[in-house]
Design a protein around this motif. Sequence first.
Motif, PDB file in Angstrom:
ATOM      1  N   ALA A  72       0.833  -1.207   0.000  1.00 59.98           N
ATOM      2  CA  ALA A  72       0.000   0.000   0.000  1.00 59.98           C
ATOM      3  C   ALA A  72       0.865   1.253   0.000  1.00 59.98           C
ATOM      4  O   ALA A  72       0.623   2.202  -0.775  1.00 59.98           O
ATOM      5  CB  ALA A  72      -0.945  -0.004   1.199  1.00 59.98           C
ATOM      6  N   ALA A  73       1.874   1.288   0.858  1.00 60.10           N
ATOM      7  CA  ALA A  73       2.767   2.449   0.915  1.00 60.10           C
ATOM      8  C   ALA A  73       3.522   2.630  -0.396  1.00 60.10           C
ATOM      9  O   ALA A  73       3.726   3.760  -0.863  1.00 60.10           O
ATOM     10  CB  ALA A  73       3.752   2.299   2.075  1.00 60.10           C
ATOM     11  N   ALA A  74       3.909   1.524  -1.005  1.00 58.70           N
ATOM     12  CA  ALA A  74       4.622   1.596  -2.277  1.00 58.70           C
ATOM     13  C   ALA A  74       3.750   2.202  -3.366  1.00 58.70           C
ATOM     14  O   ALA A  74       4.203   3.043  -4.151  1.00 58.70           O
ATOM     15  CB  ALA A  74       5.093   0.201  -2.682  1.00 58.70           C
ATOM     16  N   ASP A 278       1.920   9.350   5.131  1.00 58.95           N
ATOM     17  CA  ASP A 278       2.498   8.037   5.412  1.00 58.95           C
ATOM     18  C   ASP A 278       2.155   7.602   6.836  1.00 58.95           C
ATOM     19  O   ASP A 278       1.388   8.285   7.542  1.00 58.95           O
ATOM     20  CB  ASP A 278       4.005   8.038   5.167  1.00 58.95           C
ATOM     21  CG  ASP A 278       4.753   9.000   6.086  1.00 58.95           C
ATOM     22  OD1 ASP A 278       4.202   9.415   7.124  1.00 58.95           O
ATOM     23  OD2 ASP A 278       5.917   9.319   5.764  1.00 58.95           O
ATOM     24  N   ALA A 279       2.729   6.498   7.273  1.00 59.56           N
ATOM     25  CA  ALA A 279       2.414   5.939   8.593  1.00 59.56           C
ATOM     26  C   ALA A 279       2.786   6.883   9.726  1.00 59.56           C
ATOM     27  O   ALA A 279       2.216   6.795  10.824  1.00 59.56           O
ATOM     28  CB  ALA A 279       3.125   4.602   8.776  1.00 59.56           C
ATOM     29  N   ASP A 280       3.703   7.823   9.473  1.00 58.21           N
ATOM     30  CA  ASP A 280       4.115   8.783  10.493  1.00 58.21           C
ATOM     31  C   ASP A 280       3.396  10.121  10.371  1.00 58.21           C
ATOM     32  O   ASP A 280       3.745  11.087  11.064  1.00 58.21           O
ATOM     33  CB  ASP A 280       5.630   9.013  10.403  1.00 58.21           C
ATOM     34  CG  ASP A 280       6.416   7.741  10.702  1.00 58.21           C
ATOM     35  OD1 ASP A 280       6.012   7.006  11.617  1.00 58.21           O
ATOM     36  OD2 ASP A 280       7.414   7.488  10.006  1.00 58.21           O
ATOM     37  N   GLY A 281       2.406  10.172   9.473  1.00 59.22           N
ATOM     38  CA  GLY A 281       1.635  11.393   9.313  1.00 59.22           C
ATOM     39  C   GLY A 281       2.265  12.441   8.428  1.00 59.22           C
ATOM     40  O   GLY A 281       1.767  13.573   8.347  1.00 59.22           O
ATOM     41  N   ARG A 282       3.343  12.098   7.732  1.00 60.30           N
ATOM     42  CA  ARG A 282       3.999  13.046   6.854  1.00 60.30           C
ATOM     43  C   ARG A 282       3.412  12.960   5.443  1.00 60.30           C
ATOM     44  O   ARG A 282       3.019  11.877   5.005  1.00 60.30           O
ATOM     45  CB  ARG A 282       5.495  12.746   6.792  1.00 60.30           C
ATOM     46  CG  ARG A 282       6.218  12.919   8.121  1.00 60.30           C
ATOM     47  CD  ARG A 282       7.635  12.389   8.057  1.00 60.30           C
ATOM     48  NE  ARG A 282       7.660  10.962   7.745  1.00 60.30           N
ATOM     49  CZ  ARG A 282       8.731  10.201   7.865  1.00 60.30           C
ATOM     50  NH1 ARG A 282       9.876  10.728   8.259  1.00 60.30           N
ATOM     51  NH2 ARG A 282       8.672   8.914   7.566  1.00 60.30           N
ATOM     52  N   PRO A 283       3.357  14.080   4.712  1.00 64.62           N
ATOM     53  CA  PRO A 283       2.848  14.041   3.334  1.00 64.62           C
ATOM     54  C   PRO A 283       3.650  13.064   2.485  1.00 64.62           C
ATOM     55  O   PRO A 283       4.878  12.995   2.607  1.00 64.62           O
ATOM     56  CB  PRO A 283       3.039  15.484   2.851  1.00 64.62           C
ATOM     57  CG  PRO A 283       3.061  16.299   4.101  1.00 64.62           C
ATOM     58  CD  PRO A 283       3.718  15.443   5.140  1.00 64.62           C
ATOM     59  N   VAL A 284       2.963  12.293   1.656  1.00 65.47           N
ATOM     60  CA  VAL A 284       3.632  11.334   0.777  1.00 65.47           C
ATOM     61  C   VAL A 284       4.180  12.067  -0.437  1.00 65.47           C
ATOM     62  O   VAL A 284       3.446  12.746  -1.158  1.00 65.47           O
ATOM     63  CB  VAL A 284       2.662  10.222   0.331  1.00 65.47           C
ATOM     64  CG1 VAL A 284       3.332   9.300  -0.686  1.00 65.47           C
ATOM     65  CG2 VAL A 284       2.175   9.427   1.534  1.00 65.47           C
ATOM     66  N   ASP A 285       5.466  11.918  -0.677  1.00 63.69           N
ATOM     67  CA  ASP A 285       6.108  12.579  -1.818  1.00 63.69           C
ATOM     68  C   ASP A 285       6.036  11.654  -3.033  1.00 63.69           C
ATOM     69  O   ASP A 285       7.041  11.115  -3.487  1.00 63.69           O
ATOM     70  CB  ASP A 285       7.555  12.924  -1.480  1.00 63.69           C
ATOM     71  CG  ASP A 285       8.207  13.787  -2.558  1.00 63.69           C
ATOM     72  OD1 ASP A 285       7.466  14.440  -3.317  1.00 63.69           O
ATOM     73  OD2 ASP A 285       9.449  13.791  -2.653  1.00 63.69           O
ATOM     74  N   PHE A 286       4.829  11.482  -3.565  1.00 61.99           N
ATOM     75  CA  PHE A 286       4.660  10.587  -4.707  1.00 61.99           C
ATOM     76  C   PHE A 286       5.224  11.213  -5.974  1.00 61.99           C
ATOM     77  O   PHE A 286       5.405  12.430  -6.068  1.00 61.99           O
ATOM     78  CB  PHE A 286       3.180  10.223  -4.892  1.00 61.99           C
ATOM     79  CG  PHE A 286       2.265  11.403  -5.132  1.00 61.99           C
ATOM     80  CD1 PHE A 286       2.002  11.859  -6.416  1.00 61.99           C
ATOM     81  CD2 PHE A 286       1.633  12.039  -4.066  1.00 61.99           C
ATOM     82  CE1 PHE A 286       1.158  12.925  -6.645  1.00 61.99           C
ATOM     83  CE2 PHE A 286       0.776  13.106  -4.279  1.00 61.99           C
ATOM     84  CZ  PHE A 286       0.534  13.553  -5.572  1.00 61.99           C
ATOM     85  N   VAL A 287       5.516  10.371  -6.959  1.00 56.72           N
ATOM     86  CA  VAL A 287       6.111  10.848  -8.209  1.00 56.72           C
ATOM     87  C   VAL A 287       5.155  11.818  -8.907  1.00 56.72           C
ATOM     88  O   VAL A 287       4.001  11.494  -9.155  1.00 56.72           O
ATOM     89  CB  VAL A 287       6.447   9.676  -9.145  1.00 56.72           C
ATOM     90  CG1 VAL A 287       7.029  10.210 -10.462  1.00 56.72           C
ATOM     91  CG2 VAL A 287       7.422   8.711  -8.476  1.00 56.72           C
ATOM     92  N   GLY A 288       5.645  13.012  -9.186  1.00 53.97           N
ATOM     93  CA  GLY A 288       4.839  14.037  -9.836  1.00 53.97           C
ATOM     94  C   GLY A 288       4.170  14.994  -8.868  1.00 53.97           C
ATOM     95  O   GLY A 288       3.512  15.947  -9.295  1.00 53.97           O
ATOM     96  N   ARG A 289       4.353  14.797  -7.562  1.00 53.72           N
ATOM     97  CA  ARG A 289       3.633  15.605  -6.581  1.00 53.72           C
ATOM     98  C   ARG A 289       3.887  17.113  -6.754  1.00 53.72           C
ATOM     99  O   ARG A 289       2.949  17.913  -6.785  1.00 53.72           O
ATOM    100  CB  ARG A 289       4.000  15.179  -5.160  1.00 53.72           C
ATOM    101  CG  ARG A 289       3.265  16.014  -4.114  1.00 53.72           C
ATOM    102  CD  ARG A 289       3.732  15.788  -2.698  1.00 53.72           C
ATOM    103  NE  ARG A 289       3.004  16.712  -1.838  1.00 53.72           N
ATOM    104  CZ  ARG A 289       1.944  16.388  -1.106  1.00 53.72           C
ATOM    105  NH1 ARG A 289       1.489  15.150  -1.100  1.00 53.72           N
ATOM    106  NH2 ARG A 289       1.331  17.296  -0.372  1.00 53.72           N
ATOM    107  N   SER A 290       5.155  17.511  -6.840  1.00 52.37           N
ATOM    108  CA  SER A 290       5.478  18.944  -6.906  1.00 52.37           C
ATOM    109  C   SER A 290       4.837  19.598  -8.121  1.00 52.37           C
ATOM    110  O   SER A 290       4.243  20.682  -8.020  1.00 52.37           O
ATOM    111  CB  SER A 290       7.002  19.141  -6.936  1.00 52.37           C
ATOM    112  OG  SER A 290       7.586  18.690  -5.731  1.00 52.37           O
TER     113      SER A 290
END
Length: 387
Positions: A72-74, A278-290
């Motif tokens: 899921a995280a991946a 993510d599991a620590d509550g940080r924004p997920v930096d997915f590919v293309g996010r910026s």
Amino acid sequence: MTGTDQSTSEDLLSPLHEEHVALGAALTSFAGWQMPLRYTSDIAEHQAVRTAAGLFDLSHMGELEVAGPQAAAALDAALVGNLTALAVGRARYTMICAPDGGVMDDLVVYRIEDELFLVVANASNVEVVRDALTARIEPYDAWLVDASLGTALIAVQGPQAEEIVASVTAPEDVDAVRGLKYYAWVPGTVAGVHARVARTGYTGEDGFELFVPAEQAAGVWRTVLAAGADRGLVPAGLSARDSLRLEAGMPLYGNELDRTTTPHDAGLGRVVRLDKTDADGRPVDFVGRSALEARAQSQPARVLVGLQGLGRRAARHGYAVLASSEAGAPQVGTVTSGAPSPTLGHPVAMAYVTPEVSAPGTELAVDVRGRAEPVRVVELPFYRRPR
């Protein structure tokens, strides 16, 4: 009667190829596969889906299984959607984007188990998606298996779809199949074969998609076709599927979506989940996010709209959209998909146009082989099924 073959020797054959030949299908080369374009007539197959049901072979689609403790995280890191939040038994429409935000493919992802997902990719992009996913999930405790060639996908679409599928489903599974919500799936025995039964589709109608082992697909196809005969079920080809999805305002990769298009350009910014963590509550930096975050905050250079033809001649992919029917009118957009609408009785098209001419009711024109044909901007979709 034998099928008409317009394919090449390099094409892959569907597990249902012999069924199509026996039914007299006109075969065509599509995304490296030999697939049925039509069996009888495009209009008859289209109208059958709108009024009764159509049976489609979608075995050319790609099925990629992503598994592992961090699957899921991946996928959250690889795709624009929030797959961690997807419940087992549900599906989600999402996209895989390049670092610049361009769409590499649009996907449907099914959560099979807590640590197993099924990613369904368009036939033309299976290799691209497989390679990109493999690279993107490499840092995680997850792995990818390409199950495409071992899986057949059969769709039953139309108002009679539920009754037809229920009639060939094992008694112990019927209630679960009938109770399926849209974009949900259940395991079940259909036509004597263990299947994943999903309430998904690409026609604008109610319907089901059946994932079955490739070696058992022919028996399922024949059983479903026979069971639906009294309810108006007919086999339907790629041509009807295209006109049905166009009426329903559904994008097609290579037309409305491509590497130069962001989800926001296509009016699908809602599938981009900038709020996923993510599991620590940080924004997920997915590919293309910026790139997509910046795009979400900017004014669009073009807008995807529906065009209702006011004449008889249909616009087609690549035709220029003009500011008016007057001679010398400037180009304000480009048609991405267009065809006569069998359901509505007039031509329809989707097109990217400049924002200032994108409001519903705006009258424009399309250059149809040198003649300016009048069109009107309308809201998408063109067709919504009766509820």
